[in-house]
Design a protein around this motif. Structure first.
Motif, PDB file in Angstrom:
ATOM      1  N   ALA A 217       0.796  -1.356   0.141  1.00 16.27           N
ATOM      2  CA  ALA A 217       0.535  -0.003   0.143  1.00 16.27           C
ATOM      3  C   ALA A 217       0.780   1.619  -0.150  1.00 16.27           C
ATOM      4  O   ALA A 217       0.643   2.633  -0.908  1.00 16.27           O
ATOM      5  N   TYR A 218       2.100   1.075   0.608  1.00 19.40           N
ATOM      6  CA  TYR A 218       2.815   2.226   1.201  1.00 19.40           C
ATOM      7  C   TYR A 218       3.665   2.872  -0.896  1.00 19.40           C
ATOM      8  O   TYR A 218       3.786   3.598  -1.068  1.00 19.40           O
ATOM      9  N   LEU A 219       4.238   1.491  -1.303  1.00 17.17           N
ATOM     10  CA  LEU A 219       4.333   1.630  -3.179  1.00 17.17           C
ATOM     11  C   LEU A 219       3.377   2.667  -3.433  1.00 17.17           C
ATOM     12  O   LEU A 219       3.728   3.158  -4.489  1.00 17.17           O
ATOM     13  N   VAL A 220       2.536   1.941  -3.375  1.00 16.03           N
ATOM     14  CA  VAL A 220       1.356   2.302  -4.801  1.00 16.03           C
ATOM     15  C   VAL A 220       1.469   3.981  -3.777  1.00 16.03           C
ATOM     16  O   VAL A 220       1.171   4.491  -5.583  1.00 16.03           O
ATOM     17  N   VAL A 221       1.406   4.725  -2.884  1.00 15.88           N
ATOM     18  CA  VAL A 221       0.709   6.175  -2.881  1.00 15.88           C
ATOM     19  C   VAL A 221       2.340   6.162  -3.004  1.00 15.88           C
ATOM     20  O   VAL A 221       1.714   7.813  -4.053  1.00 15.88           O
ATOM     21  N   GLY A 322      15.107   7.897 -11.372  1.00 18.23           N
ATOM     22  CA  GLY A 322      16.007   6.625 -12.182  1.00 18.23           C
ATOM     23  C   GLY A 322      16.061   5.572 -10.977  1.00 18.23           C
ATOM     24  O   GLY A 322      16.869   4.947 -10.635  1.00 18.23           O
ATOM     25  N   VAL A 323      15.786   6.090  -9.771  1.00 25.01           N
ATOM     26  CA  VAL A 323      15.968   5.064  -8.101  1.00 25.01           C
ATOM     27  C   VAL A 323      15.131   4.356  -8.394  1.00 25.01           C
ATOM     28  O   VAL A 323      14.742   2.738  -7.468  1.00 25.01           O
ATOM     29  N   ILE A 324      14.053   4.603  -8.801  1.00 25.95           N
ATOM     30  CA  ILE A 324      12.305   3.596  -8.780  1.00 25.95           C
ATOM     31  C   ILE A 324      12.634   2.460  -8.830  1.00 25.95           C
ATOM     32  O   ILE A 324      12.293   1.191  -8.308  1.00 25.95           O
ATOM     33  N   PRO A 325      13.199   1.622 -10.256  1.00 20.77           N
ATOM     34  CA  PRO A 325      13.380   0.695 -10.238  1.00 20.77           C
ATOM     35  C   PRO A 325      14.398  -0.773  -9.185  1.00 20.77           C
ATOM     36  O   PRO A 325      13.409  -1.641  -8.708  1.00 20.77           O
ATOM     37  N   VAL A 326      15.105  -0.425  -9.119  1.00 21.18           N
ATOM     38  CA  VAL A 326      16.393  -0.849  -7.739  1.00 21.18           C
ATOM     39  C   VAL A 326      15.235  -0.404  -6.533  1.00 21.18           C
ATOM     40  O   VAL A 326      15.150  -1.874  -5.189  1.00 21.18           O
ATOM     41  N   HIS A 327      15.111   0.670  -5.766  1.00 18.63           N
ATOM     42  CA  HIS A 327      14.156   0.742  -4.542  1.00 18.63           C
ATOM     43  C   HIS A 327      13.169  -0.002  -4.819  1.00 18.63           C
ATOM     44  O   HIS A 327      12.634  -0.687  -4.087  1.00 18.63           O
ATOM     45  N   GLU A 330      14.245  -4.050  -4.305  1.00 18.70           N
ATOM     46  CA  GLU A 330      14.797  -3.855  -3.394  1.00 18.70           C
ATOM     47  C   GLU A 330      13.554  -4.338  -2.196  1.00 18.70           C
ATOM     48  O   GLU A 330      13.434  -5.085  -1.259  1.00 18.70           O
ATOM     49  N   LEU A 331      12.473  -3.572  -2.471  1.00 19.56           N
ATOM     50  CA  LEU A 331      11.516  -3.654  -1.284  1.00 19.56           C
ATOM     51  C   LEU A 331      10.544  -4.807  -2.053  1.00 19.56           C
ATOM     52  O   LEU A 331       9.503  -4.856  -0.845  1.00 19.56           O
ATOM     53  N   SER A 332      10.982  -5.419  -3.033  1.00 18.96           N
ATOM     54  CA  SER A 332       9.457  -6.501  -3.052  1.00 18.96           C
ATOM     55  C   SER A 332       9.835  -7.543  -2.267  1.00 18.96           C
ATOM     56  O   SER A 332      11.135  -8.128  -2.473  1.00 18.96           O
ATOM     57  N   ALA A 333       8.620  -8.724  -2.357  1.00 16.21           N
ATOM     58  CA  ALA A 333       9.329  -9.910  -1.725  1.00 16.21           C
ATOM     59  C   ALA A 333       9.815 -10.805  -2.922  1.00 16.21           C
ATOM     60  O   ALA A 333       9.618 -10.920  -4.035  1.00 16.21           O
ATOM     61  N   ASP A 334      10.589 -11.717  -2.068  1.00 18.28           N
ATOM     62  CA  ASP A 334      11.446 -12.746  -4.015  1.00 18.28           C
ATOM     63  C   ASP A 334      10.611 -13.588  -4.419  1.00 18.28           C
ATOM     64  O   ASP A 334      10.906 -13.365  -5.772  1.00 18.28           O
ATOM     65  N   SER A 391      11.274   4.019   4.346  1.00 13.14           N
ATOM     66  CA  SER A 391      12.209   2.858   4.081  1.00 13.14           C
ATOM     67  C   SER A 391      12.289   1.784   2.850  1.00 13.14           C
ATOM     68  O   SER A 391      12.166   2.095   1.539  1.00 13.14           O
ATOM     69  N   GLU A 392      13.884   1.595   3.385  1.00  7.36           N
ATOM     70  CA  GLU A 392      14.973   0.629   2.204  1.00  7.36           C
ATOM     71  C   GLU A 392      15.835  -0.317   2.531  1.00  7.36           C
ATOM     72  O   GLU A 392      16.096  -0.622   3.623  1.00  7.36           O
ATOM     73  N   GLU A 393      15.643  -0.732   1.518  1.00  3.02           N
ATOM     74  CA  GLU A 393      16.784  -2.069   1.882  1.00  3.02           C
ATOM     75  C   GLU A 393      17.849  -2.415   0.901  1.00  3.02           C
ATOM     76  O   GLU A 393      17.756  -3.642  -0.026  1.00  3.02           O
ATOM     77  N   HIS A 394      18.676  -1.502   0.706  1.00  4.83           N
ATOM     78  CA  HIS A 394      19.607  -1.130   0.356  1.00  4.83           C
ATOM     79  C   HIS A 394      20.703  -2.186  -0.125  1.00  4.83           C
ATOM     80  O   HIS A 394      20.821  -2.721   0.475  1.00  4.83           O
ATOM     81  N   SER A 395      20.639  -2.360  -1.620  1.00  2.00           N
ATOM     82  CA  SER A 395      21.469  -3.903  -1.669  1.00  2.00           C
ATOM     83  C   SER A 395      21.131  -5.046  -1.065  1.00  2.00           C
ATOM     84  O   SER A 395      22.548  -5.792  -1.099  1.00  2.00           O
ATOM     85  N   ARG A 396      19.845  -5.350  -0.904  1.00  2.00           N
ATOM     86  CA  ARG A 396      19.979  -6.481  -0.679  1.00  2.00           C
ATOM     87  C   ARG A 396      19.743  -7.839  -1.602  1.00  2.00           C
ATOM     88  O   ARG A 396      20.101  -7.655  -2.771  1.00  2.00           O
ATOM     89  N   SER A 397      20.215  -8.607  -1.348  1.00  2.00           N
ATOM     90  CA  SER A 397      20.711 -10.145  -2.209  1.00  2.00           C
ATOM     91  C   SER A 397      18.928 -10.497  -2.711  1.00  2.00           C
ATOM     92  O   SER A 397      18.011 -10.541  -2.258  1.00  2.00           O
ATOM     93  N   PHE A 398      19.024 -11.366  -3.464  1.00  2.00           N
ATOM     94  CA  PHE A 398      17.501 -11.361  -4.433  1.00  2.00           C
ATOM     95  C   PHE A 398      18.013 -12.452  -4.835  1.00  2.00           C
ATOM     96  O   PHE A 398      16.865 -13.857  -4.686  1.00  2.00           O
ATOM     97  N   VAL A 399      19.797 -13.317  -4.928  1.00  2.00           N
ATOM     98  CA  VAL A 399      20.001 -14.521  -4.357  1.00  2.00           C
ATOM     99  C   VAL A 399      20.243 -15.451  -3.488  1.00  2.00           C
ATOM    100  O   VAL A 399      21.471 -14.780  -3.044  1.00  2.00           O
ATOM    101  N   ARG A 400      20.336 -17.154  -3.040  1.00  2.00           N
ATOM    102  CA  ARG A 400      21.387 -17.715  -2.286  1.00  2.00           C
ATOM    103  C   ARG A 400      22.387 -17.485  -2.476  1.00  2.00           C
ATOM    104  O   ARG A 400      23.270 -18.536  -3.678  1.00  2.00           O
ATOM    105  N   ALA A 401      23.224 -17.567  -1.544  1.00  2.00           N
ATOM    106  CA  ALA A 401      24.782 -17.376  -1.896  1.00  2.00           C
ATOM    107  C   ALA A 401      25.310 -19.032  -2.547  1.00  2.00           C
ATOM    108  O   ALA A 401      24.302 -19.859  -1.248  1.00  2.00           O
TER     109      ALA A 401
END
Length: 411
Positions: A217-221, A322-327, A330-334, A391-401
């Motif tokens: 909901a926050y992202l939609v607003v 320009g920041v929106i795609p990564v932001h 990074e805030l979305s569920a895997d 909030s933000e989740e700067h540089s969180r990993s999208f894949v398991r190591a």
């Protein structure tokens, strides 16, 4: 703290290029209409207000595309839905050039909105999942700058194609993106993050989004006001220049080319800044630049002042974008990254779809200059407040190591 960065993978540049080109060509197809308000009104025998309404129809249909193609991307992978999307919106754009009347045209523009709504979410998730963590910010800016490049190409078409061949070929050119599907098919690898996290069913994907409803909901607003920002400074600005400053159509196209160069530069610059300073601070800095430009952008006189103000305004507007795609990624569920960013984006555009009509109506009461300036002043301050409180989740990993050889052998 960010998770362990994932290593760079082969095919990163192909994935980013596919997302970039898809968004570029999609934006080109949308912005063609912005330069044809007067031409199409005359062609179809309707008012300019009704032609402006076709952009609202396009924007309002985008959530359907985000939902449809986003679910397909999370369920079956990023590549095939992206190819299907590109072919779909290319065919619709081709048909727009054959429209015999206004009714057919507005129906086709609404159908085009479904394709436009599906492209960004799928393309952005594919690109961001492929990008090495340390390059996400600048690659996010490059990806989003495709939107401004599409606007720039539409301006070039308005400057050279329209006078030479008329309005219909401008839409026929929009069929060319279909060739991008072949590139995706042959060069772009499937997302490793999707392979690791894909859901077993569509219902499971929807449950993931529903379980994270507060963030969604926050992202939609946030996206609603970001879209007030972009469409409110771009869609009617060519018409504003013609009506208020009596600038010729050719010169308006030239100015649009210039300020879209600024938009491309801003997306890349502030995308990179977000990698160093953080996503929210990078966006707020870009918004600050746009805020400073409002007086000259809306009330400035003289062609040089107008050009400089429009250029710097779009550096800031698209710098934040320009920041929106990564932001958002990074805030979305895997397991819902194909759906969640794109659907939040497109629900935002649904809520913001009356932007052009609202601004066009406000100009009747307050004048064009006060209408666009006041609208964007409120918008910029609201976006800044949402980011400050968010909030933000700067540089969180999208894949398991991958496990080390030693731990793998012991297992």
């Amino acid at each position: 703290m960010p998770d362990t960065p994932q290593p760079a993978r082969s095919g990163t540049h192909h994935a980013v290029l596919a997302g970039f080109l898809g968004w570029t060509l999609d934006a080109f197809d949308f912005f063609i209409v912005v330069f044809l308000f007067d031409t199409l009104a005359h062609q179809f025998g309707v008012t300019k207000k009704e032609i402006v309404l076709t952009t609202t129809a396009t924007l309002a249909m985008r959530p359907i595309g985000a939902l449809l193609f986003g679910l397909l991307a999370d369920r079956y992978g990023r590549r095939i839905p992206l190819m299907a999307n590109v072919i779909y919106f290319s065919v619709i754009e081709l048909l727009c050039g054959f429209s015999p009347n206004f009714t057919v045209f507005i129906i086709l523009r609404a159908l085009f909105g479904i394709g436009m709504g599906g492209e960004w979410g799928v393309g952005a998730s594919l690109a961001m999942e492929a990008a090495p963590v340390r390059w996400r910010g600048i690659l996010s800016g490059i990806l989003q700058s495709g939107y401004s490049l599409g606007y720039l190409l539409a301006a070039i078409a308005a400057r050279f194609v329209l006078p030479a061949w008329g309005w219909r070929p401008m839409f026929w050119i929009g069929a060319l993106p279909a060739l991008l599907a072949l590139y995706i098919r042959t060069k772009v690898p499937e997302s490793e993050a999707w392979k690791q996290h894909h859901a077993a069913s569509t219902r499971q994907i929807l449950r993931v989004v529903a379980g994270d409803w507060k963030r969604f909901a926050y992202l939609v607003v946030l996206m609603t006001f970001m879209l007030f920002l972009s469409h409110g400074t771009q869609d009617l600005y060519p018409d504003f220049l013609k009506e208020v400053h009596k600038i010729s159509g050719a010169m308006v196209a030239n100015i649009a080319m210039i300020y879209n160069v600024g938009a491309v530069a801003g997306a890349i610059i502030f995308g990179h800044i977000s990698q160093v300073a953080g996503r929210r601070k990078g966006m707020i800095a870009a918004l600050g630049l746009s805020l400073l430009m409002i007086p000259l952008w809306a009330f400035g006189g003289g062609l040089p002042v107008i050009i400089i103000a429009a250029f710097l305004m779009q550096v800031g507007v698209q710098g934040a974008w320009g920041v929106i795609p990564v932001h958002l990624n990074e805030l979305s569920a895997d397991s819902a990254r194909g759906l969640m960013p794109g659907l939040a984006y497109q629900l935002g555009i649904l809520l913001a779809s009356p932007t052009n009509s609202i601004q066009y109506a406000l100009r009747l009461h307050f004048g064009y200059q006060r209408a666009i300036a006041g609208f964007e002043l409120v918008t910029i301050l609201t976006v800044a407040a949402l980011l400050w409180r968010g909030s933000e989740e700067h540089s969180r990993s999208f894949v398991r190591a991958a496990p080390s050889p030693a731990s793998g052998s012991s297992a």
